[in-house]
Write a protein that holds these residues in place. Structure first.
Motif: not given
Length: 702
Positions: A181-203
């Motif tokens: 799995l390569p290191a992929l850039p984050e495509w979800i906006s920071p506010e959605v990640i915060r609101r939904c408490k999403f971990p990074p894709f690779a994790e």
């Protein structure tokens, strides 16, 4: 072009050590691919459950029948005697509280020696049983030394498998794929990640495949939900890109003065229903707007969608432009033309049909007339979007049963003209959440009433044990000149293993023919188009009175004289499908009966389905119930439950994420419609990763 960063994930699974031609074949079947699956397909195949190996009792304290991990010293081996290969190979091991026997059947010589050298300390994990009062573990799942044990989480994922594919080899392949799995850039906006408490894709991907806690693999947990959101966002972004392409300002608009529409309405043998009139008005209004139309017209079986589609076509014909109606099957296309042709003729419209069956000179003539503008409305199948089909001025594309076509076909048809308006027809009423998922924020018209003169249908569920009575009843109906459909789920045995108790259509046809002779006909999907038409014509004319068929009659077949339907193994069909099938009767002037033959005992789900279908003929209610009972796979005529075209997202769990993904996609389209800059690059990665890249060429086009 796919971003180079993703290339490692699109390498074939056969590039992994230990995955050879045999595994390739099994993985194709498991992952539903016609060619060799890629690492990305493997990584999107998520576990269904886990085995907890964290219990580490001493041998003397272990409970029989439980999965345990023991730390033992290997004491001695007792290989199978040379003349009795059936006797097991036994290894005796112990800790300070007692002894355990590790049992291996048909062990390869030297294999067990290497795994469990005498005197060594090993960790063994598996189900502990007692045999003759002695603790025993047959074929331990794990045998590792101290160094390897330190690397294990103690929780093993369990995947959906196919026969012949071992869980261990699938786990190994997934583990190797994760390392690529390569290191992929984050495509979800920071506010959605915060609101939904999403971990990074690779994790998220690592934790679902290599859980640290038992809850890591729950579909509603943060890890699976993150992956589902990514997949939904890719789908919604692709739809939004197509939508913005469709919503570009259009040039000349496509609705005339109504003179052709009036002629068609005058030619109808009945008055339009209120919702048909509303739908026609909404469509005409759309055709006059400065942006292209994208409207979904849904209505139950027989609610008159074809007539509305014809009136929409007439509106564009009034300004000298052309319309096309694309249906997924030849039967459906021919059914549409049968309804349309006589009405079009009265209004002076020139219609033609183009399917795979029109060949040679006939096809060349149709194409020449189309290019010259001498055809006003062309009805057909995928044949309408072939390279050499050229329209003089296509202005309206009507797509029937849209979910059976991919985005590519829809784009291929609309690219045949300038600023083409799109009308989508669906005989399966689609609940609102699904409209969002499949079509984005499309305008929706619903045909709620049944056309005048439709007869009620009496629906009953009958156990298969009463088959003889049902056959006698069918005989009486035939004698009195009634027309009967008899539906079976399969064509012949070879179609499905493990379904021995299903009657196939060919068998049932033979048994009914013994009773009723030439009055019985047979129709199934493996017959040639011309052959199906011949049988259908015989049934319509009454030359045959009882038609044994598979679900090929599900959509669009119209024989008003048919008033009885028997559906065998009804418990095997989805609600939407039962409703579609039943819609083939009750189309004429006499009361109709539908018998649902089921095999006992009925499961809870089947019982609930048959109850719903007996209680109501309202397709909208049935669609909602179907969604509640099964997930939308079946609502849209796709077998598995879960979102068709989606591998990770599940409607029952991730429904609320659909709307959030939709909002995020619209925000992106507002802020960055050409997907430029770092975030734009990341979003292009997302579209390619989830194979929604058919929308990429549209970015910033025109």
């Amino acid at each position: 072009m796919r971003p180079a960063l993703l290339n490692p994930l699109f390498a074939p699974v056969t590039s992994l050590p230990g995955v050879g031609p045999k595994q390739d074949k099994l993985l194709r079947y498991l992952l539903g691919r016609s060619e060799t699956p890629r690492l990305v397909d493997l990584l999107m195949h998520l576990p269904a459950s886990v085995i907890d190996r964290r219990a580490r009792p001493k041998i003397g304290e272990a409970s029989p029948g439980t999965v345990v991990t023991l730390e033992v010293t290997v004491d001695r081996h007792r290989p199978s005697p040379p003349r009795n290969s059936r006797a097991p190979y036994l290894v005796y091991a112990s800790d300070e509280t007692g002894d355990v026997v590790l049992t291996f059947f048909r062990a390869k010589p030297g294999y067990v020696d290497k795994l469990l050298p005498v005197g060594a300390k090993r960790y063994v994990s598996g189900t502990l049983q007692f045999y003759d009062g002695m603790p025993q573990m047959v074929h331990p799942d794990r045998i590792v030394d101290e160094a390897a044990f330190a690397q294990l989480s103690g929780i093993d994922p369990v995947y959906p498998l196919t026969e012949g594919l071992a869980l261990g080899s699938l786990r190994r392949a997934v583990g190797q794929a994760l390392q690529k799995l390569p290191a992929l850039p984050e495509w979800i906006s920071p506010e959605v990640i915060r609101r939904c408490k999403f971990p990074p894709f690779a994790e998220a991907l690592h934790r679902v495949h290599q859980p640290v806690e038992l809850t890591d693999i729950l579909p509603d947990g943060p890890f699976w939900s993150r992956l589902a959101f990514d997949e939904l966002l890719a789908g919604q972004l692709a739809l939004a890109l197509i939508r913005s392409q469709l919503r570009r300002p259009a040039g000349d608009r496509n609705a005339g003065d109504g003179h052709l529409r009036r002629k068609i309405i005058d030619a109808l043998p009945y008055a339009l229903t209120a919702s048909q009139r509303e739908a026609v008005a909404a469509i005409t209004d759309d055709l006059r707007q400065p942006v292209r139309m994208l409207r979904l017209l849904q209505g139950d079986v027989g609610s008159g969608k074809t007539v509305v589609a014809l009136l929409a076509a007439a509106a564009v014909n009034e300004v000298g432009k052309q319309a096309a109606l694309m249906a997924p099957t030849e039967i459906l296309a021919r059914q549409h033309i049968k309804t349309i042709a006589p009405l079009a003729e009265r209004a002076g419209l020139r219609v033609a049909i183009l399917t795979g069956r029109e060949k040679g000179k006939e096809r060349r003539d149709i194409l020449a007339r189309l290019a010259a503008g001498e055809i006003d409305l062309l009805v057909g199948t995928h044949a309408l979007i072939q390279e050499d089909v050229v329209y003089r001025s296509l202005a309206l594309a009507v797509v029937d049963e849209q979910h059976r076509f991919g985005v590519r076909e829809r784009l291929a048809l609309t690219s045949k003209g300038e600023a083409v308006d799109v009308l989508v027809l669906s005989a399966t009423p689609i609940p609102r959440t699904l409209v969002l998922t499949y079509f984005g924020d499309m305008d929706v018209s619903e045909l709620r009433e049944k056309p005048a003169g439709r007869q009620p249908i009496d629906t009953r569920a009958v156990p298969l044990s009463r088959l003889e009575e049902v056959m006698e009843g069918a005989g009486r109906a035939l004698k009195s000149g009634k027309r009967v459909y008899w539906i079976c789920p399969l064509v012949e045995e070879s179609e499905a293993e493990g379904t021995e108790h299903l009657t196939n259509a060919t068998q049932r046809f033979e048994s009914l023919q013994k009773h009723f002779g030439d009055a019985v006909g047979l129709m199934h999907g493996q017959m040639k188009g011309s052959e199906k038409d011949r049988v259908m014509a015989q049934f319509a004319s009454g030359e045959i009175g009882l038609l044994v068929a598979t679900t090929v009659v599900e959509v669009g077949v119209d024989v008003p004289a048919a008033s009885i339907m028997v559906i065998e193994n009804a418990e095997r069909f989805g609600l939407a499908q039962l409703h579609q099938l039943r819609g083939r009767i009750g189309r004429g002037s006499e009361a109709s009966t539908c018998l649902l033959l089921y095999r006992e005992p009925l499961g809870e789900m089947s019982k609930a389905r048959l109850n719903v279908i007996r209680e109501t003929t309202d397709g909208f209610r049935i669609a909602e119930e179907d969604l509640r009972l099964r997930g939308e796979g079946d609502v849209l005529g796709v077998r598995q439950s879960g979102l068709p075209g989606y591998r990770v997202a599940r409607s029952d769990v991730h429904g609320q994420l659909i709307a959030q993904a939709r909002e995020e996609a619209l925000r992106i389209m507002k802020k960055n419609p050409r997907l430029t800059g770092e975030r734009g690059e990341a979003l292009r990665c997302l579209l390619y990763l989830f194979e929604r890249d058919e929308a990429v060429p549209l970015i910033g086009a025109g």
